[in-house]
Design a protein around this motif. Structure first.
Motif, PDB file in Angstrom:
ATOM      1  N   ALA A 110       0.839  -1.195   0.000  1.00  0.00           N
ATOM      2  CA  ALA A 110       0.000   0.000   0.000  1.00  0.00           C
ATOM      3  C   ALA A 110       0.873   1.244   0.000  1.00  0.00           C
ATOM      4  CB  ALA A 110      -0.910  -0.011   1.222  1.00  0.00           C
ATOM      5  N   GLY A 111       0.300   2.361  -0.444  1.00  0.00           N
ATOM      6  CA  GLY A 111       1.012   3.628  -0.379  1.00  0.00           C
ATOM      7  C   GLY A 111       0.839   4.473  -1.617  1.00  0.00           C
ATOM      8  N   GLN A 112       1.461   5.648  -1.600  1.00  0.00           N
ATOM      9  CA  GLN A 112       1.364   6.612  -2.684  1.00  0.00           C
ATOM     10  C   GLN A 112       2.367   6.262  -3.785  1.00  0.00           C
ATOM     11  OE1 GLN A 112      -0.816   9.590  -2.659  1.00  0.00           O
ATOM     12  NE2 GLN A 112      -1.761   8.162  -1.234  1.00  0.00           N
ATOM     13  N   THR A 113       1.936   5.392  -4.693  1.00  0.00           N
ATOM     14  CA  THR A 113       2.753   4.997  -5.832  1.00  0.00           C
ATOM     15  C   THR A 113       1.889   4.988  -7.089  1.00  0.00           C
ATOM     16  OG1 THR A 113       2.296   2.621  -5.648  1.00  0.00           O
ATOM     17  CG2 THR A 113       4.145   3.491  -4.350  1.00  0.00           C
ATOM     18  N   ALA A 114       2.534   4.995  -8.252  1.00  0.00           N
ATOM     19  CA  ALA A 114       1.827   4.877  -9.528  1.00  0.00           C
ATOM     20  C   ALA A 114       2.685   4.059 -10.469  1.00  0.00           C
ATOM     21  CB  ALA A 114       1.543   6.253 -10.123  1.00  0.00           C
ATOM     22  N   GLY A 115       2.049   3.240 -11.254  1.00  0.00           N
ATOM     23  CA  GLY A 115       2.811   2.441 -12.209  1.00  0.00           C
ATOM     24  C   GLY A 115       1.937   1.393 -12.855  1.00  0.00           C
ATOM     25  N   GLY A 116       2.602   0.345 -13.364  1.00  0.00           N
ATOM     26  CA  GLY A 116       1.831  -0.697 -14.016  1.00  0.00           C
ATOM     27  C   GLY A 116       2.701  -1.796 -14.568  1.00  0.00           C
ATOM     28  N   VAL A 117       2.030  -2.843 -15.040  1.00  0.00           N
ATOM     29  CA  VAL A 117       2.666  -3.941 -15.750  1.00  0.00           C
ATOM     30  C   VAL A 117       2.276  -3.815 -17.210  1.00  0.00           C
ATOM     31  CG1 VAL A 117       2.816  -6.441 -15.996  1.00  0.00           C
ATOM     32  CG2 VAL A 117       2.616  -5.420 -13.708  1.00  0.00           C
ATOM     33  N   LEU A 118       3.248  -3.844 -18.104  1.00  0.00           N
ATOM     34  CA  LEU A 118       3.020  -3.672 -19.534  1.00  0.00           C
ATOM     35  C   LEU A 118       3.524  -4.886 -20.295  1.00  0.00           C
ATOM     36  CD1 LEU A 118       3.160  -0.702 -18.323  1.00  0.00           C
ATOM     37  CD2 LEU A 118       3.915   0.004 -20.588  1.00  0.00           C
ATOM     38  N   ASP A 119       2.866  -5.174 -21.429  1.00  0.00           N
ATOM     39  CA  ASP A 119       3.409  -6.185 -22.325  1.00  0.00           C
ATOM     40  C   ASP A 119       4.470  -5.529 -23.204  1.00  0.00           C
ATOM     41  OD1 ASP A 119       2.182  -4.947 -24.544  1.00  0.00           O
ATOM     42  OD2 ASP A 119       0.472  -6.318 -24.546  1.00  0.00           O
ATOM     43  N   PHE A 120       5.062  -6.280 -24.141  1.00  0.00           N
ATOM     44  CA  PHE A 120       6.182  -5.724 -24.902  1.00  0.00           C
ATOM     45  C   PHE A 120       5.746  -4.940 -26.139  1.00  0.00           C
ATOM     46  CE2 PHE A 120      10.852  -6.776 -24.130  1.00  0.00           C
ATOM     47  CZ  PHE A 120      10.733  -6.459 -22.794  1.00  0.00           C
ATOM     48  N   TRP A 121       4.445  -4.760 -26.327  1.00  0.00           N
ATOM     49  CA  TRP A 121       3.977  -3.724 -27.244  1.00  0.00           C
ATOM     50  C   TRP A 121       3.729  -2.435 -26.468  1.00  0.00           C
ATOM     51  CZ3 TRP A 121       4.607  -3.872 -32.246  1.00  0.00           C
ATOM     52  CH2 TRP A 121       4.773  -5.120 -32.862  1.00  0.00           C
ATOM     53  N   GLN A 122       4.157  -2.451 -25.202  1.00  0.00           N
ATOM     54  CA  GLN A 122       4.028  -1.333 -24.268  1.00  0.00           C
ATOM     55  C   GLN A 122       2.564  -0.976 -24.016  1.00  0.00           C
ATOM     56  OE1 GLN A 122       7.143   1.638 -24.115  1.00  0.00           O
ATOM     57  NE2 GLN A 122       7.986   0.905 -26.059  1.00  0.00           N
ATOM     58  N   ARG A 123       1.726  -2.003 -24.016  1.00  0.00           N
ATOM     59  CA  ARG A 123       0.318  -1.827 -23.661  1.00  0.00           C
ATOM     60  C   ARG A 123       0.131  -2.242 -22.208  1.00  0.00           C
ATOM     61  NH1 ARG A 123      -3.209  -5.372 -27.377  1.00  0.00           N
ATOM     62  NH2 ARG A 123      -1.965  -6.916 -26.255  1.00  0.00           N
ATOM     63  N   PRO A 124      -0.664  -1.505 -21.446  1.00  0.00           N
ATOM     64  CA  PRO A 124      -0.854  -1.881 -20.043  1.00  0.00           C
ATOM     65  C   PRO A 124      -1.595  -3.202 -19.902  1.00  0.00           C
ATOM     66  CG  PRO A 124      -2.344  -0.097 -20.652  1.00  0.00           C
ATOM     67  CD  PRO A 124      -1.423  -0.300 -21.816  1.00  0.00           C
ATOM     68  N   VAL A 125      -1.031  -4.093 -19.106  1.00  0.00           N
ATOM     69  CA  VAL A 125      -1.754  -5.300 -18.693  1.00  0.00           C
ATOM     70  C   VAL A 125      -2.651  -4.940 -17.513  1.00  0.00           C
ATOM     71  CG1 VAL A 125      -1.522  -7.699 -17.920  1.00  0.00           C
ATOM     72  CG2 VAL A 125       0.179  -6.721 -19.479  1.00  0.00           C
ATOM     73  N   PHE A 126      -2.097  -4.160 -16.590  1.00  0.00           N
ATOM     74  CA  PHE A 126      -2.891  -3.544 -15.528  1.00  0.00           C
ATOM     75  C   PHE A 126      -2.050  -2.476 -14.851  1.00  0.00           C
ATOM     76  CE2 PHE A 126      -0.855  -7.325 -13.795  1.00  0.00           C
ATOM     77  CZ  PHE A 126      -0.289  -6.898 -12.607  1.00  0.00           C
ATOM     78  N   ASP A 127      -2.724  -1.534 -14.210  1.00  0.00           N
ATOM     79  CA  ASP A 127      -2.047  -0.486 -13.458  1.00  0.00           C
ATOM     80  C   ASP A 127      -1.763  -0.965 -12.043  1.00  0.00           C
ATOM     81  OD1 ASP A 127      -2.372   1.102 -15.695  1.00  0.00           O
ATOM     82  OD2 ASP A 127      -2.982   2.867 -14.552  1.00  0.00           O
ATOM     83  N   LEU A 128      -0.788  -0.316 -11.423  1.00  0.00           N
ATOM     84  CA  LEU A 128      -0.449  -0.571 -10.030  1.00  0.00           C
ATOM     85  C   LEU A 128      -0.580   0.730  -9.242  1.00  0.00           C
ATOM     86  CD1 LEU A 128       2.807  -2.656 -10.589  1.00  0.00           C
ATOM     87  CD2 LEU A 128       0.719  -3.538  -9.532  1.00  0.00           C
ATOM     88  N   GLY A 129      -0.857   0.605  -7.962  1.00  0.00           N
ATOM     89  CA  GLY A 129      -0.902   1.788  -7.112  1.00  0.00           C
ATOM     90  C   GLY A 129      -2.186   2.567  -7.242  1.00  0.00           C
ATOM     91  N   LEU A 130      -2.100   3.892  -7.226  1.00  0.00           N
ATOM     92  CA  LEU A 130      -3.280   4.744  -7.122  1.00  0.00           C
ATOM     93  C   LEU A 130      -4.259   4.571  -8.269  1.00  0.00           C
ATOM     94  CD1 LEU A 130      -1.606   8.051  -5.849  1.00  0.00           C
ATOM     95  CD2 LEU A 130      -2.856   6.342  -4.510  1.00  0.00           C
ATOM     96  N   THR A 131      -3.785   4.288  -9.487  1.00  0.00           N
ATOM     97  CA  THR A 131      -4.694   4.118 -10.622  1.00  0.00           C
ATOM     98  C   THR A 131      -4.979   2.645 -10.923  1.00  0.00           C
ATOM     99  OG1 THR A 131      -2.855   4.264 -12.189  1.00  0.00           O
ATOM    100  CG2 THR A 131      -4.015   6.306 -11.670  1.00  0.00           C
ATOM    101  N   GLY A 132      -4.482   1.728 -10.097  1.00  0.00           N
ATOM    102  CA  GLY A 132      -4.713   0.299 -10.292  1.00  0.00           C
ATOM    103  C   GLY A 132      -5.885  -0.214  -9.477  1.00  0.00           C
ATOM    104  N   PRO A 133      -6.186  -1.490  -9.602  1.00  0.00           N
ATOM    105  CA  PRO A 133      -7.280  -2.085  -8.827  1.00  0.00           C
ATOM    106  C   PRO A 133      -7.096  -1.927  -7.316  1.00  0.00           C
ATOM    107  CG  PRO A 133      -6.635  -3.563 -10.591  1.00  0.00           C
ATOM    108  CD  PRO A 133      -5.618  -2.455 -10.569  1.00  0.00           C
ATOM    109  N   ASP A 134      -5.849  -1.864  -6.862  1.00  0.00           N
ATOM    110  CA  ASP A 134      -5.615  -1.720  -5.411  1.00  0.00           C
ATOM    111  C   ASP A 134      -5.862  -0.310  -4.910  1.00  0.00           C
ATOM    112  OD1 ASP A 134      -2.564  -0.431  -5.099  1.00  0.00           O
ATOM    113  OD2 ASP A 134      -2.866  -1.537  -6.954  1.00  0.00           O
ATOM    114  N   GLN A 135      -5.859   0.702  -5.868  1.00  0.00           N
ATOM    115  CA  GLN A 135      -6.125   2.106  -5.523  1.00  0.00           C
ATOM    116  C   GLN A 135      -5.252   2.594  -4.367  1.00  0.00           C
ATOM    117  OE1 GLN A 135     -10.454   2.030  -4.991  1.00  0.00           O
ATOM    118  NE2 GLN A 135     -10.678   2.833  -7.068  1.00  0.00           N
TER     119      GLN A 135
END
Length: 466
Positions: A110-135
């Motif tokens: 938990a905490g104030q972070t932003a990011g994500g996991v991307l595939d190699f076409w640089q498309r988001p698989v999902f976001d992490l942190g504040l804009t992800g499912p965990d918010q």
């Protein structure tokens, strides 16, 4: 007419027809032109894939990455200058992993972070942190490879996502400025193969090395493309491009070993492909300026999947992935109070492209609508990385609203300067340009507020300072 006996004038010279046929010399010229055109267009198509592969390989070498659970931490100017259009305001934490060896699980703190996991076409698989499912509250995630079955991993309390590529990229930005938070976050972050014990990861910090993630030119561009194609399944949407690459010596299961003719074709194709892509970047014909009467564009003119029901958005995505890297929901689709906005310009108030030998002023109005802060970062048009003007500190290529030394006007606005010399009295508000290395900027709004979206806030163009 392509009928009977005639001479056809073409950009590659005259083609002589006799009884509808042409000779072998013309045949060779036609194949050379065909391959050259295909290489030029394949460059535009493959830009996101080659860019991220170059990043993975060069970062790994520079930082001595050995394991899937090694994370590179970039903080200094020298470290961040390796990334294409990196921000220079918050620490980066990066990892590259491969799902070929099995699904990955992340226990995300938990905490104030932003990011994500991307595939190699640089498309988001999902976001992490504040804009992800965990918010920002932390969660467990499982990432499944393209040839695996996500249903095998679904269980209560775990978010399961599937990547379209074996290679994945994990990118994280720490938004909490308290140094103690970094220590807490990195000690709590755990990752590993599903079914094995998850352990704390190895964070490679304080290296301060010089490196480059800019995609190579010439034959090395195609070598990188050929190598990453061997690592990934071919998506249905990319089969036509694979057909066009095959005569160029780039194919699944085939070693990249072009003969002399193909080498020359590929070198020419890479050069023309980059010229075309840079033209899209500087003069995007598919986009409209964000603020009427200015030369400011909002970056990202494509959808997260990089396609619609009827097209693959090749030109808009090439524009972004030539001059930048990565895409997340928070970057592509920011909403009031969440995500980030990236504004860019390559021209001054006269409509002329920005030059390194001239000094310009940008007026930033008071009360920029941000929930966090704003920043102005300077980049080289040649490398698209942070501008190298000889400075050693982050502020040499970045000015932002958190800097106490900025000189403000009485009304709360601020004038920022870019050019060879700082106007007297505005040294703290200046970023230096050198030689003939042209430049552009990103004006970032972190947690943009309503005034940006309804355009009641507006930046004017850079003005030439006499």
């Amino acid at each position: 007419m392509l009928h009977g006996d005639e001479t056809i004038q073409t950009p590659m010279g005259d083609i002589e027809l006799q009884d509808n046929y042409f000779d072998n010399g013309a045949s060779k010229r036609l194949y050379d032109e065909m391959d050259y055109q295909r290489a030029s267009q394949a460059y535009i198509w493959s830009t996101p894939l080659v860019s991220v592969t170059t990043w993975r390989d060069n970062q790994g070498k520079a930082y001595g990455v050995k394991n899937d659970t090694d994370f590179v931490v970039l903080e200094s100017l020298k470290e961040k200058r390796g990334i294409v259009t990196a921000n220079l305001t918050t620490p980066y934490i990066f990892n590259f992993s491969n799902l070929k060896d099995g699904a990955l699980q992340i226990d995300y703190p938990a905490g104030q972070t932003a990011g994500g996991v991307l595939d190699f076409w640089q498309r988001p698989v999902f976001d992490l942190g504040l804009t992800g499912p965990d918010q920002g509250k932390g969660a467990s995630y499982i990432i499944v490879g393209p040839e695996d079955d996500p249903a095998k991993y679904r269980k209560d309390g775990v978010h399961v996502f599937q990547s379209a590529t074996n290679n994945v990229f994990i990118g994280i930005r720490i938004l909490d400025s308290d140094p103690a938070f970094y220590e807490k976050y990195t000690s709590e972050y755990k990752m590993g193969r599903v079914g094995s014990e998850l352990k704390p990861c190895n964070f490679l910090r304080g290296k301060d090395v010089e490196w480059s993630a800019t995609a190579p030119r010439g034959l090395d561009y195609w070598k990188n493309l050929s190598e990453i194609i061997q690592e990934e399944p071919v998506r249905e949407i990319d089969k036509p491009w694979m057909a066009m690459l095959e005569p160029l010596g780039i194919a699944k299961g085939k070693e990249f070993a072009p003969d002399e003719r193909l080498q020359q074709v590929l070198k020419k194709g890479a050069a023309m492909g980059e010229l075309m892509t840079r033209n899209l970047q500087v003069n995007p014909r598919y986009a409209e300026v964000w603020w009427e009467g200015t030369n400011w564009y909002k970056s990202f003119d494509f959808d997260l999947p990089q396609e619609t029901e009827i097209i693959q958005q090749i030109d808009p995505r090439a524009t972004w992935f030539y001059e930048a890297v990565a895409s997340t929901k928070g970057m592509v689709n920011p909403t009031p109070g969440a995500g980030q906005v990236y504004m860019t310009t390559k021209r001054d108030s006269n409509g002329d492209t920005l030059r390194a030998d001239r000094t310009y002023k940008l007026h930033v109005p008071a009360k920029v609508p941000v929930g966090q802060f704003w920043s102005l970062t300077l980049y080289s048009e040649n490398t698209r990385r942070a501008y190298d003007n000889g400075g050693t500190e982050l502020r040499s290529a970045n000015l932002d609203s958190r800097m106490k030394e900025l000189k403000y006007n009485e009304d709360g606005s601020v004038d920022l300067f870019i050019g060879p010399d700082a106007p007297a009295g505005f040294e703290t508000n200046h970023m230096k340009t050198v030689g003939d290395d042209g430049w552009f900027v990103y004006f970032r709004l972190y947690a943009p507020e309503q005034g940006f979206f309804d355009k009641s806030f507006k930046l004017t163009d850079f003005e030439l300072v006499n």
